[in-house]
Write an enzyme that holds these catalytic residues in place. Structure first.
Site, mmCIF file in Angstrom:
data_model
loop_
_atom_site.group_PDB
_atom_site.id
_atom_site.type_symbol
_atom_site.label_atom_id
_atom_site.label_comp_id
_atom_site.label_asym_id
_atom_site.label_seq_id
_atom_site.Cartn_x
_atom_site.Cartn_y
_atom_site.Cartn_z
ATOM 1 N N CYS A 127 5.681 -0.474 7.513
ATOM 2 C CA CYS A 127 5.374 0.777 6.836
ATOM 3 C C CYS A 127 6.618 1.223 6.085
ATOM 4 O O CYS A 127 7.718 1.194 6.641
ATOM 5 C CB CYS A 127 4.972 1.847 7.849
ATOM 6 S SG CYS A 127 4.531 3.422 7.086
ATOM 7 N N LEU A 128 6.447 1.623 4.849
ATOM 8 C CA LEU A 128 7.592 2.045 4.046
ATOM 9 C C LEU A 128 8.262 3.292 4.621
ATOM 10 O O LEU A 128 9.416 3.567 4.306
ATOM 11 C CB LEU A 128 7.164 2.277 2.596
ATOM 12 C CG LEU A 128 6.672 1.001 1.870
ATOM 13 C CD1 LEU A 128 6.075 1.352 0.511
ATOM 14 C CD2 LEU A 128 7.800 -0.008 1.719
ATOM 15 N N HIS B 64 -2.578 7.447 7.161
ATOM 16 C CA HIS B 64 -1.534 8.332 6.615
ATOM 17 C C HIS B 64 -2.137 9.652 6.130
ATOM 18 O O HIS B 64 -1.521 10.714 6.262
ATOM 19 C CB HIS B 64 -0.827 7.681 5.431
ATOM 20 C CG HIS B 64 0.294 6.761 5.796
ATOM 21 N ND1 HIS B 64 1.415 7.168 6.490
ATOM 22 C CD2 HIS B 64 0.489 5.439 5.533
ATOM 23 C CE1 HIS B 64 2.241 6.142 6.637
ATOM 24 N NE2 HIS B 64 1.708 5.082 6.075
ATOM 25 N N HIS C 185 -4.638 1.465 7.450
ATOM 26 C CA HIS C 185 -3.268 1.994 7.613
ATOM 27 C C HIS C 185 -3.046 3.160 6.635
ATOM 28 O O HIS C 185 -2.524 4.214 7.019
ATOM 29 C CB HIS C 185 -2.280 0.846 7.359
ATOM 30 C CG HIS C 185 -0.830 1.207 7.327
ATOM 31 N ND1 HIS C 185 0.098 0.694 8.221
ATOM 32 C CD2 HIS C 185 -0.113 2.018 6.491
ATOM 33 C CE1 HIS C 185 1.305 1.190 7.925
ATOM 34 N NE2 HIS C 185 1.207 1.986 6.885
ATOM 35 N N GLU C 186 -3.466 2.972 5.386
ATOM 36 C CA GLU C 186 -3.275 4.036 4.387
ATOM 37 C C GLU C 186 -4.154 5.248 4.676
ATOM 38 O O GLU C 186 -3.715 6.396 4.526
ATOM 39 C CB GLU C 186 -3.575 3.525 2.971
ATOM 40 C CG GLU C 186 -2.794 2.302 2.508
ATOM 41 C CD GLU C 186 -1.320 2.372 2.784
ATOM 42 O OE1 GLU C 186 -0.754 3.469 2.885
ATOM 43 O OE2 GLU C 186 -0.716 1.299 2.922
ATOM 44 N N GLY D 116 0.845 -1.182 0.000
ATOM 45 C CA GLY D 116 0.000 0.000 0.000
ATOM 46 C C GLY D 116 0.882 1.234 0.000
ATOM 47 O O GLY D 116 2.060 1.162 0.355
ATOM 48 N N GLN E 280 2.900 9.858 1.879
ATOM 49 C CA GLN E 280 4.252 9.286 1.967
ATOM 50 C C GLN E 280 5.174 9.749 0.845
ATOM 51 O O GLN E 280 6.387 9.633 0.958
ATOM 52 C CB GLN E 280 4.170 7.751 1.957
ATOM 53 C CG GLN E 280 3.566 7.184 3.228
ATOM 54 C CD GLN E 280 3.429 5.678 3.133
ATOM 55 O OE1 GLN E 280 2.532 5.180 2.466
ATOM 56 N NE2 GLN E 280 4.333 4.949 3.768
HETATM 57 O O1 GNR Z 1 4.033 -2.497 2.701
HETATM 58 C C1 GNR Z 1 3.271 -2.364 3.649
HETATM 59 N N1 GNR Z 1 2.881 -3.441 4.362
HETATM 60 C C2 GNR Z 1 1.825 -3.426 5.253
HETATM 61 C C3 GNR Z 1 1.635 -4.557 6.045
HETATM 62 C C4 GNR Z 1 0.583 -4.589 6.898
HETATM 63 C C5 GNR Z 1 -0.279 -3.543 7.000
HETATM 64 C C6 GNR Z 1 -0.090 -2.410 6.250
HETATM 65 C C7 GNR Z 1 0.951 -2.349 5.380
HETATM 66 S S1 GNR Z 1 1.144 -0.962 4.401
HETATM 67 C C8 GNR Z 1 2.827 -1.019 4.032
HETATM 68 C C9 GNR Z 1 3.193 0.038 3.046
HETATM 69 C C10 GNR Z 1 2.962 1.398 3.661
HETATM 70 O O2 GNR Z 1 3.722 1.950 4.379
HETATM 71 N N2 GNR Z 1 1.824 1.956 3.413
HETATM 72 O O3 GNR Z 1 1.524 3.123 3.990
HETATM 73 NI NI NI Z 2 2.587 3.163 5.874
#
Ligand code: GNR
Ligand code: NI
Length: 167
Positions: free
Chosen positions: A91-92, A137, A133-134, A46, A51
């Protein structure tokens, strides 16, 4: 290759609240294409516009096994949520750290597609965790915000240590 870079914690720009998308044009399509390219290359499942330092309500995701089910959500809103799940998230913007986060098991989201057409999406399980999660952000919220202060400090120290080692 896209000329976007992914902001990493503690960059204060990760805390900016995104604005609604109002113009659905070629520039937006280009941004979405670039975000998919970055997400798949990372690799990640995601990516929120926040980001990549674009403060618009836009996210992309793909949690399919073969990375062939791209999802674009523009101006997403949660209509309903129910149940609970604990899912290990990464999270990246926090390279190398992972933590269990409790979220709704199922979410129903209203959003717009790349052409501005509205639709409703119901997701559950890992994809629901990812969408939440997204969406976090987009309001400047980060997965470590859900952890206890102790756990957060420990993980952030671990991340810093890795950063120093690879520097
Ligand atoms: O790559 C990602 N893996 C992930 C694993 C579990 C729940 C959410 C994510 S999102 C993340 C990429 C990211 O930072 N998205 O904002
Ligand atoms: Ni993230």
């Amino acid at each position: 290759m896209a000329k976007l870079t992914i902001l990493e914690y503690p960059d204060p720009r990760l805390r900016i609240t995104a604005q609604p998308v109002t113009v659905f044009n070629a520039e937006l399509k280009r941004l979405v294409a670039d975000m998919f390219e970055m997400m798949y290359a990372a690799p990640g499942v995601g990516l929120a516009a926040t980001q990549v330092d674009v403060h618009k309500q836009l996210l992309v995701a793909d949690m399919s096994e073969d990375s062939n089910q791209p999802l674009v959500l523009i101006n997403p809103r949660i209509l309903e949520k129910d149940g609970d799940q604990v899912f290990q998230e990464g999270c990246l913007s926090f390279p190398g750290i992972y933590a269990d986060v409790e979220r709704a098991l199922r979410v129903k989201v209203a959003a717009q597609d790349i052409d501005g057409n509205g639709f409703v999406l119901e997701v559950k399980g890992p994809l629901a965790a990812c969408v939440q999660h997204e969406m976090d952000h987009l309001v400047g919220k980060l997965f470590v915000d859900y952890l206890s202060a102790l756990k957060r400090t420990l993980l952030l120290k671990r991340m810093e240590k890795k950063r120093r080692q690879s520097a």
